[in-house]
Scaffold this motif. Structure first.
Motif, mmCIF file in Angstrom:
data_model
loop_
_atom_site.group_PDB
_atom_site.id
_atom_site.type_symbol
_atom_site.label_atom_id
_atom_site.label_comp_id
_atom_site.label_asym_id
_atom_site.label_seq_id
_atom_site.Cartn_x
_atom_site.Cartn_y
_atom_site.Cartn_z
ATOM 1 N N SER A 75 4.722 2.522 4.498
ATOM 2 C CA SER A 75 3.369 2.235 4.955
ATOM 3 C C SER A 75 2.761 1.079 4.166
ATOM 4 O O SER A 75 3.074 0.864 2.996
ATOM 5 N N LYS A 128 -4.804 1.684 6.630
ATOM 6 C CA LYS A 128 -3.374 2.015 6.620
ATOM 7 C C LYS A 128 -2.687 1.471 7.866
ATOM 8 O O LYS A 128 -3.213 1.584 8.984
ATOM 9 N N ASP A 130 1.543 0.765 9.640
ATOM 10 C CA ASP A 130 2.969 1.086 9.540
ATOM 11 C C ASP A 130 3.745 -0.040 8.857
ATOM 12 O O ASP A 130 4.850 0.169 8.372
ATOM 13 N N GLU A 178 3.592 9.704 1.747
ATOM 14 C CA GLU A 178 2.195 9.745 2.150
ATOM 15 C C GLU A 178 1.296 9.953 0.934
ATOM 16 O O GLU A 178 1.701 10.511 -0.075
#
Length: 284
Positions: A75, A128, A130, A178
């Motif tokens: 991310s 955020k 990808d 995460e």
């Protein structure tokens, strides 16, 4: 041993390691990544600075490896800081609150804060993605969104004094790539606040090396997340923390000075901001 008297910088710092003890010297910097936690000190001591470095790396070897192994997230995070013209600050917040739902339809915001100390008339937000391709797609879609461009961007831009952004990757305090929010704050005490740390590491300093020295404090005062810069400022660590009150913050800094005396020797410059979340911020 040579009878030649040391001169210049050599006289100030003393002789360097000889070929006989060079492997011992190099081993000081391998301890943080060793496979065993049973680490013995080198038999040849190379001055107080080397001893201090050995002590720090052996003490935090396990934690340094843990942080290094957590750099797995694909991310991408973007930290944006807006400085708003004082006469427009209230209108900016009101406008953003009204139209932010349009923006959230394209990508997630981690938090959106107002800076109370460390930046006047500023907002700080973390988005955020990808990856860079996803970010580019989002930007293209936003430009094509007539309602967003007209209702928000057209009215907001004249209110700004400046904009600064940087992209970051998560490092440390991660589970499955995460962000880990230890205690999701929904109904927080009114005196609670966030603090954002921007620390520029000295050249050649690895993030895990610095975070390893902070391990004792990070165990008792966990960060919401820790990032390292990708595009923007070089060698920068960004940390986000939450405190219930000013006393908890003082305890954190007291522990930093007491338990992590070498941590700041890795830092070239740094700054902090006290932040309060705006009404629409996911992190309340």
């Amino acid at each position: 041993m040579s009878d030649k008297a040391p001169v210049g910088n050599e006289a100030k710092r003393g002789p360097g390691p000889t070929s006989a003890n060079f492997s011992q010297f190099c081993s000081l910097f391998r301890f943080a990544f060793a496979d065993t936690t049973e680490l013995a000190p080198p038999t040849t001591m190379l001055g107080m600075q080397a001893i201090a470095r050995w002590t720090a790396t052996t003490r935090h070897a396990t934690c340094a490896r843990r942080y290094a192994s957590n750099i797995t997230s694909e991310s991408l995070y973007e930290l944006r800081t807006y400085s708003i013209k004082p006469e427009h600050y209230g209108k900016f917040v009101e406008l953003t609150n009204k139209h932010i739902s349009k923006r959230l339809g394209y990508s997630d915001v981690i938090g959106y804060w107002a800076s109370e100390i460390g930046g006047v008339n500023q907002t700080v937000h973390i988005w955020k993605y990808d990856g860079y391709n996803h970010r580019a797609q989002v930007r293209k879609s936003l430009i094509g969104d007539a309602a967003w461009m007209t209702d928000y961007m057209g009215a907001m831009r004249p209110m700004l004094d400046s904009q600064v952004n940087m992209t970051m990757r998560v490092t440390g305090l991660v589970q499955s790539g995460e962000i880990v929010v230890k205690d999701p704050v929904v109904e927080r005490p009114m005196e609670g606040f966030y603090e954002l740390y921007n620390l520029t590491l000295k050249p050649a300093t690895q993030p895990e090396e610095f975070l390893g020295t902070l391990a004792p404090v990070l165990e008792t005062h966990p960060m919401i997340s820790i990032w390292e810069s990708d595009v923007g400022p070089l060698n920068e660590i960004v940390m986000l923390s939450y405190f219930n009150d000013i006393g908890q913050r003082k305890s954190f800094w007291d522990d930093c000075h007491k338990l992590c005396p070498l941590a700041m020797t890795y830092v070239r410059t740094g700054s902090t901001k006290i932040l309060q979340p705006l009404a629409f911020s996911p992190l309340k």
